[in-house]
Design a protein around this motif. Structure first.
Motif, PDB file in Angstrom:
ATOM      1  N   GLY B  26       0.794  -1.238   0.000  1.00  0.00           N
ATOM      2  CA  GLY B  26       0.000   0.000   0.000  1.00  0.00           C
ATOM      3  C   GLY B  26       0.815   1.270   0.000  1.00  0.00           C
ATOM      4  N   LEU B  27       2.110   1.154  -0.175  1.00  0.00           N
ATOM      5  CA  LEU B  27       2.927   2.380  -0.277  1.00  0.00           C
ATOM      6  C   LEU B  27       2.917   2.773  -1.746  1.00  0.00           C
ATOM      7  N   THR B  28       1.889   3.451  -2.143  1.00  0.00           N
ATOM      8  CA  THR B  28       1.622   3.612  -3.574  1.00  0.00           C
ATOM      9  C   THR B  28       1.679   5.045  -4.052  1.00  0.00           C
ATOM     10  N   SER B  29       1.966   5.970  -3.213  1.00  0.00           N
ATOM     11  CA  SER B  29       2.014   7.362  -3.674  1.00  0.00           C
ATOM     12  C   SER B  29       3.450   7.735  -3.988  1.00  0.00           C
ATOM     13  N   PRO B  30       3.685   8.179  -5.206  1.00  0.00           N
ATOM     14  CA  PRO B  30       5.076   8.542  -5.539  1.00  0.00           C
ATOM     15  C   PRO B  30       5.462   9.877  -4.933  1.00  0.00           C
ATOM     16  N   ILE B  65       6.861   9.389   4.239  1.00  0.00           N
ATOM     17  CA  ILE B  65       7.570   9.718   3.001  1.00  0.00           C
ATOM     18  C   ILE B  65       7.523  11.231   2.795  1.00  0.00           C
ATOM     19  N   VAL B  66       8.670  11.805   2.625  1.00  0.00           N
ATOM     20  CA  VAL B  66       8.747  13.244   2.333  1.00  0.00           C
ATOM     21  C   VAL B  66       8.529  13.444   0.849  1.00  0.00           C
ATOM     22  N   THR B  94      -1.704   1.744   5.671  1.00  0.00           N
ATOM     23  CA  THR B  94      -2.796   2.617   5.287  1.00  0.00           C
ATOM     24  C   THR B  94      -2.298   4.051   5.290  1.00  0.00           C
ATOM     25  N   ASP B  95      -2.619   4.753   4.236  1.00  0.00           N
ATOM     26  CA  ASP B  95      -2.223   6.151   4.158  1.00  0.00           C
ATOM     27  C   ASP B  95      -3.141   6.975   5.072  1.00  0.00           C
ATOM     28  N   VAL B  96      -2.580   7.468   6.150  1.00  0.00           N
ATOM     29  CA  VAL B  96      -3.369   8.233   7.124  1.00  0.00           C
ATOM     30  C   VAL B  96      -2.934   9.689   7.152  1.00  0.00           C
ATOM     31  N   THR B  97      -2.365  10.137   6.061  1.00  0.00           N
ATOM     32  CA  THR B  97      -1.810  11.494   6.028  1.00  0.00           C
ATOM     33  C   THR B  97      -2.850  12.536   6.399  1.00  0.00           C
ATOM     34  N   VAL B  98      -3.957  12.436   5.763  1.00  0.00           N
ATOM     35  CA  VAL B  98      -4.975  13.457   6.000  1.00  0.00           C
ATOM     36  C   VAL B  98      -5.451  13.391   7.434  1.00  0.00           C
ATOM     37  N   LYS B  99      -5.760  12.191   7.842  1.00  0.00           N
ATOM     38  CA  LYS B  99      -6.266  12.015   9.212  1.00  0.00           C
ATOM     39  C   LYS B  99      -5.252  12.502  10.239  1.00  0.00           C
ATOM     40  N   ALA B 100      -3.975  12.287   9.911  1.00  0.00           N
ATOM     41  CA  ALA B 100      -2.940  12.667  10.876  1.00  0.00           C
ATOM     42  C   ALA B 100      -2.643  14.156  10.845  1.00  0.00           C
ATOM     43  N   CYS B 447       6.980   5.224  -6.906  1.00  0.00           N
ATOM     44  CA  CYS B 447       6.525   4.799  -5.582  1.00  0.00           C
ATOM     45  C   CYS B 447       7.733   4.412  -4.735  1.00  0.00           C
ATOM     46  N   PRO B 448       7.556   4.417  -3.432  1.00  0.00           N
ATOM     47  CA  PRO B 448       8.671   3.986  -2.587  1.00  0.00           C
ATOM     48  C   PRO B 448       8.990   2.516  -2.846  1.00  0.00           C
ATOM     49  N   THR B 449      10.153   2.135  -2.400  1.00  0.00           N
ATOM     50  CA  THR B 449      10.542   0.725  -2.408  1.00  0.00           C
ATOM     51  C   THR B 449      10.461   0.219  -0.986  1.00  0.00           C
ATOM     52  N   LEU B 450       9.857  -0.927  -0.826  1.00  0.00           N
ATOM     53  CA  LEU B 450       9.808  -1.555   0.502  1.00  0.00           C
ATOM     54  C   LEU B 450      10.424  -2.942   0.353  1.00  0.00           C
ATOM     55  N   LEU B 451      11.644  -3.075   0.800  1.00  0.00           N
ATOM     56  CA  LEU B 451      12.375  -4.333   0.625  1.00  0.00           C
ATOM     57  C   LEU B 451      12.191  -5.196   1.863  1.00  0.00           C
ATOM     58  N   HIS B 452      11.653  -6.344   1.603  1.00  0.00           N
ATOM     59  CA  HIS B 452      11.445  -7.292   2.702  1.00  0.00           C
ATOM     60  C   HIS B 452      12.202  -8.563   2.353  1.00  0.00           C
ATOM     61  N   ASN B 453      12.951  -9.060   3.320  1.00  0.00           N
ATOM     62  CA  ASN B 453      13.738 -10.272   3.110  1.00  0.00           C
ATOM     63  C   ASN B 453      12.881 -11.488   3.357  1.00  0.00           C
TER      64      ASN B 453
END
Lengths: 644, 555
Positions: B26-30, B65-66, B94-100, B447-453
């Motif tokens: 869900g990290l989908t906003s560039p 994410i800045v 979950t993108d909670v930017t607005v709520k936050a 979009c961000p990269t989220l690297l999970h091993n």
């Protein structure tokens, strides 16, 4: 890349060299006239005794003819002699007078024939031989004159005229040692004779015995005649120059010139001497000294040109300008004068006039060198696009010139226009594969675009062409920090070969050494350290004053923990280059590693200050950098040309 | 989520299998940076910080994410903003930017986290080209920008870069250090040559050298929600103007006081040594961390610190420009460093422009490994002159071989490393409670990269969270030493670092085969030493100053 713009040479193909020859010729001709005059006015030399041939006939006729000749009535003298010869055709004296009279009025063929008659009629007399020899010498037929003078001397070994004539002729033929011998004899016979002393002194000068020449010349007084006195002082001046006394020489030239204000040659010598005097020798500048002695009137275009060249070649551009302007007024089509005038305008600080002059000349007579020169003017004026167009023009007109192609590439480099610079230097390296600087230019263009392996290739090629090139060495030295280790390995065989071919060339040894040293630092112990060390130590032994080598050797010692040795090397770097940022930095670091913190801080503070100054300089340089914007369309004249 | 199962009998060295889960999670906003069609600006090159931090204290790190901005207007409703992603505990966010309350538009640069008011909730400080924002965590899932109220708005706009909370005077309150890049006006006035400007002569943008430099800022926490600029008094202004990017705060000379290292671009990097009296002395040159091995300034971007060779001293890594290797400074003790770039094997890494960096023990063998994000200087996609390409970005992973050397294993580290996105900020943390460290990279115009091993580590681990009481609540600046398998590992709780980013404040230790940590010593900043023994592995342990372990959570 230090020789970004070569100095523009003054065109001197009409100038000094020829002038010297011309002035020598003039002096010779003048002297010969005097010799002839002496023979013509022997002051009473007559062919008298039987050994030399009798003097038959009416001596009064002869005397009358001779008096007419002596008083400047050569035509009448000739008529008198002819009339007398009708009556006495076997008179060698009359033929002698006839010959002299004919010569005086320019009928040299008749004069020559007359003197032949003298010889025929009085074969044992030296007179005919003397006079014929003198005439031929004056006409430049020295090789014919020489045996005749010798014949005269055989007949009269003590003939001062023949001795003088032969001596002078031999001098003309550049047989100075033999000339000196005869002139010395002539001088013994006529110790106070000006001409003899003068000629002898001149020959001694040619034999590089100026002191002796001076003694000979100054053994007699300056003649009263202004013309002869001028020559006396001029030769004295030359001798003073020979012994390095420029001040005296200038004074003497000035005196000679005052006595002969029409003599361009003396004026030229005076100007030259004034220009060569140091500030200490000269009161004021040369222009001030020469103000009281203006040039002769009615100088020719060639004369003005020679003066202009003389002034300009010694940096006296404001003084050169009027002469080049006058040359052009007299000879408007003179390209050399126009070129030199432009150079002089620039040298005098009037760049716009230089540009205008060069542009005007270019329109009339486009040459590659003028394009190139105009380009440097435009560059200096800040009109960079114009500059690059003119550099291109030079290349187009003279595609075989390595210099113009280099100038064009360097122009691009200077303005950070690296892609065209790369193209130009690629062409340059293909066309001039033995030009180290073309490869250097290519290397720098690639380096600026971070194409480090390509830059390495180019720098190495430059080094292979010129292993002793400091520039190539410096360029190579900048690479290891940016070159991937694998690339260094690629270069090693060539560097190895280079040092085998040039084992005594410090620059080559240094480049190989640092190339071994860096990958060793990366890859760890692979045996490269010892060889790198040996190479760098040899470099320093061969060239102890090469700070780069000292620095790298210090780094190597430091890397091996040899701190004392490293310290010594870094200290040497600073001794050689007190402004070496890296020297101070490294020394600071090594002090720090040895716990000598106070000393470390001192060195690092010096480093920081030097670094700050360099950054300030960079900031001001950076603001001046203007990059070219070049269009992409093929028809655009600013399109870089890649084939020539 | 599925995991790749490896046989327990697998031979040979362990290789991770990182996959990029950003889209699935869900990290989908560039993060956006837009340039100009005709010109390029220096401002288009920076920005892109990222924070991994637990804003809601549920022990599941969240992601911030800045975002950037552009030179042309954005359509209404499509203006880029920073993004806060709340961890849902199930592999998604979950993108909670607005709520936050964290919606903000502008040229965002970096971020750091810290509890500046010691209320138990991590606050955020976000830097901008212009004026910064201090987001107070209200404790209820929302934030409030208190920059003005706290005195952190400057009289003039600045090009702020990285930042870090630190307690430089050890009074238990977090102060703030902000680095600045070039002069504010330099961001938009310089332009690069453009082929369409035919026939013109134009100034050249060729590196930052020669541009107006800046000095850093240190704000002292007054304890009442406000800060005071003490830069001058603290000696922070003494060095020459430079081009600062990321500050890294740690006790480099082992004297119990936090020092500050600043990665500078094209100018000497700075090391401010804490004098213990509220002042600092800049010692970068003497310390040996100002330049590279050749004494040249580098384009310093990102930084991190770890004890890479187990000698108990914190070493420093700094990322640089392409054709410059990342620099590894080995701590020699007493505040001095030696350039170990080449001996460490990092000297070969000269591709790409390198930005965010972090030490992480991806295989839990107790040796800090290294990850570096890279991306072109002008982010692809900022303008038609810089189209998106398949090259130039991504990340690189280096295994610590335990002998002071690193070996790159990017090609063997899984498909997550095949991305060529234009990376900037990078942060690490165990986002999914797997005992393995995950990586978030902020990519520009992507979009961000989220690297999970997904390759389970064969080794054990311990995650330590500190709660200060006399020390600042987030325990920033406190040090933890874990002894296991006859080895000692040292880490500090740090704010800031990487490239203008913030990693999880909890300290992850790989324990190798050890099932317990024999000894865990906590050196509270400005406070006491606390020693705990025989802590079992594979869990999160919360240690409170003066109390000891107050919570344990195995997973």
């Amino acid at each position: 890349m230090g020789e970004r713009y070569r100095s523009v040479r003054i065109r001197a193909d009409l100038a000094a060299g020829r002038l010297i020859e011309r002035s020598r010729a003039r002096i010779r001709r003048s002297l010969l006239r005097f010799v002839l005059a002496l023979i013509a006015f022997p002051g009473g030399v007559l062919i008298c005794d039987g050994a030399q041939g009798a003097l038959p006939g009416d001596r009064s006729v002869y005397r009358r003819a001779f008096e007419l000749l002596s008083s400047g009535h050569a035509v009448e003298a000739l008529a008198e002699a002819d009339a007398a010869l009708n009556k006495d055709p076997a008179s060698s004296e009359l033929y002698n007078v006839r010959g002299m009279a004919a010569d005086q009025i320019g009928r040299t063929q008749e004069a020559e024939a007359s003197f032949h008659k003298v010889i025929e009629l009085s074969p044992r007399s030296s007179v005919g031989y003397n006079n014929l020899a003198a005439l031929l010498a004056r006409l430049g037929r020295n090789r014919e004159a020489e045996p005749l003078f010798r014949a005269a001397l055989e007949r009269d070994p003590h003939s001062s005229a023949a001795l003088l004539g032969l001596g002078e002729t031999l001098a003309t033929l550049r047989n100075y040692p033999e000339a000196a011998n005869y002139l010395r004899q002539a001088r013994r016979l006529s110790p106070s004779d000006f001409q003899t002393a003068y000629e002898y002194a001149r020959v001694l000068r040619e034999l590089k015995r100026p002191a002796e020449a001076g003694r000979v010349l100054h053994g007699i007084s300056a003649p009263d005649s202004p013309g002869l006195a001028s020559k006396y002082h001029a030769l004295s001046a030359t001798l003073a120059e020979d012994v390095g006394d420029r001040k005296r020489a200038a004074q003497l030239y000035a005196r000679a010139y005052q006595l002969a204000p029409d003599s361009f040659d003396i004026y030229l010598a005076l100007v030259r001497t004034c220009l060569e005097m140091t500030a200490g020798e000269l009161r004021g500048n040369p222009s001030e000294s020469l103000k009281s002695l203006p040039p002769p009137a009615h100088l020719s275009a060639e004369d003005h040109f020679a003066l202009g060249v003389l002034f300009a070649s010694r940096g006296a551009y404001p003084e050169a300008i009027p002469h080049f302007e006058e040359t052009l007024r007299l000879a408007p089509a003179s390209y050399s004068a126009a070129f030199n005038l432009a150079v002089s305008y620039d040298g005098a600080g009037n760049r716009q006039a230089a540009v205008d002059c060069a542009t005007k000349t270019l329109a009339r007579q486009p040459t590659a060198e003028l394009y190139d020169f105009l380009a440097t003017l435009e560059e200096s004026s800040g009109r960079y696009l114009e500059a690059v167009r003119h550099f291109q023009g030079a290349v187009e007109l003279d595609p075989a010139s390595e210099q113009y192609l280099f100038d064009l590439g360097a122009e691009y480099l200077a303005h950070f226009t690296f892609v065209p610079a790369t193209e130009i230097f690629r062409v340059g390296t293909r066309k001039f594969p033995r030009s180290a600087r073309q490869f250097l230019g290519l290397g720098y263009a690639c380096y600026a675009q971070r194409q480090y392996p390509e830059a390495g290739e180019a720098f190495l090629a430059a080094l292979e062409i010129d292993p002793a090139s400091r520039l190539a060495m410096t360029a190579w030295n900048s690479l290891p920090a940016f070159l991937p280790p694998a690339e260094w390995e690629r270069f090693l065989p060539r560097l190895r070969r280079l040092t085998k071919l040039h084992p005594q060339t410090p620059e080559a040894l240094f480049c190989y050494g640092i190339t071994l040293f860096r990958p060793e630092s990366v890859e760890g112990q692979r045996g490269g350290y010892e060889l790198a060390r040996s190479l760098l130590e040899r470099t320093v032994a061969l060239r102890p004053n090469l700070p780069e080598a000292r620095l790298e050797l210090g780094n190597l010692y430091a890397a091996r923990g040899e701190k004392e040795k490293a310290t010594a090397e870094f200290r040497e770097v600073i001794k050689l280059q007190p402004g070496s940022e890296m020297g101070h930095y490294r020394l600071g670091q090594i002090y720090r590693d040895q716990g000598r913190l106070t000393e470390a801080q001192k060195e690092l503070a010096l480093y920081a200050e030097l670094s700050r100054r360099r950054r300030e300089e960079m900031a001001s340089t950076r603001s001046a950098i203007k990059q070219f914007i070049l269009g992409q369309s093929p028809g655009n004249p600013s399109q870089p040309k890649t084939s020539f | 989520m599925g995991r790749l199962k490896l046989s327990a009998d697998a031979v040979g060295p362990y290789f991770p299998h990182y996959v990029d889960l950003a889209a699935r999670a869900g990290l989908t906003s560039p993060a956006i940076i837009r340039g100009s069609d005709r010109k390029d600006f220096l401002l288009s090159t920076t920005g892109g910080g990222v924070a991994v931090f637990d804003y809601d204290n549920d022990e599941w790190p969240d992601v911030f994410i800045v975002n950037g901005w552009g030179l042309a207007d954005f359509p209404r409703g499509q203006e880029p903003t920073n993004h806060l992603y709340r961890n849902n505990h199930d592999g998604t966010f979950t993108d909670v930017t607005v709520k936050a309350g964290l919606v903000k538009h502008g040229w965002g640069q970096g971020v750091c986290a810290g509890d500046f008011d010691n209320d138990g909730f991590l606050d955020l400080f976000v830097t901008y080209y212009g004026q910064n924002a201090l987001y107070h965590n209200n404790g209820d899932g929302t934030f409030t920008d208190v920059a003005r109220a706290s005195g952190l708005l400057e009289r003039e706009d600045k090009w702020n870069a990285g930042a870090a909370f630190l307690d430089f005077d050890r009074d238990g309150r977090l102060d703030l250090f902000v680095s600045h890049y070039v002069g504010y006006k330099e961001g938009l006035t310089l332009y690069e040559s453009n082929a369409s400007l035919e026939g013109e002569q134009s100034p050249v943008l060729y590196g930052v050298a020669g541009l107006e430099g800046t000095r850093n800022t240190l704000y002292r926490n007054n304890g009442d929600g406000t800060f005071t600029d003490v830069s001058k008094a603290a000696g922070i202004l003494s060095p020459q103007p430079a081009y600062g990017f990321t500050p890294l705060v740690a006790d480099f000379d082992d004297d119990g006081w936090p020092d500050i290292y600043v990665a500078d671009d094209s100018t000497p990097s700075l090391l401010f040594r804490n004098n213990h009296d509220g002042t600092f002395t800049e010692t970068g040159l003497l310390a040996g961390v100002a330049f590279d091995l050749n004494g040249r300034p580098q384009a310093g971007m990102g930084v991190d610190t770890a004890d890479i060779d187990g000698d108990g001293l914190l070493d420093i890594v700094k990322t640089n420009f392409s054709d410059e290797a990342p620099t590894l400074y080995h701590n020699e003790g007493k505040g001095f460093f030696a350039d170990a770039t080449f001996p460490s094997g990092l000297g070969r890494v000269t591709e790409s422009v390198k930005w965010g960096a972090a030490f992480l023990d991806f295989d839990n063998d107790g040796w800090p490994d290294l990850i570096i994000a890279s991306g072109p200087i002008y982010p692809p996609g900022i303008s038609p002159r810089h189209p998106k390409t398949a090259h130039g970005g991504g990340a690189a992973l280096f295994r610590n071989t335990g002998d002071g050397r690193f070996r790159e294993i990017t090609a063997s580290a899984g498909p997550g490393f095949s991305s060529s996105a234009c990376g900037r900020g990078l942060a690490v943390g165990d986002l999914f409670h797997t005992g393995q460290v995950d990586v978030v990279i902020n990519n520009i115009n992507d979009c961000p990269t989220l690297l999970h091993n997904q390759s389970p580590a064969k080794n054990n681990w311990l995650l330590i969270k500190l709660l200060g009481t006399r020390a600042n609540r987030a325990a920033i600046g406190s040090r933890v030493i874990v002894e296991a398998e006859a080895r000692r590992q040292v880490q500090e709780v740090r704010s800031g670092g990487s490239f203008c980013s913030q990693s999880d404040l909890r300290l992850h230790f790989g324990l190798g085969k050890a099932s317990i940590a024999e000894r865990v010593q906590v050196q509270w900043l400005g406070g006491e030493k606390q020693v705990l023994s025989r802590i079992r592995a594979n869990r999160l342990v919360t240690i409170q100053e003066g109390k000891g372990i107050v919570a344990e959570q195995p997973w």
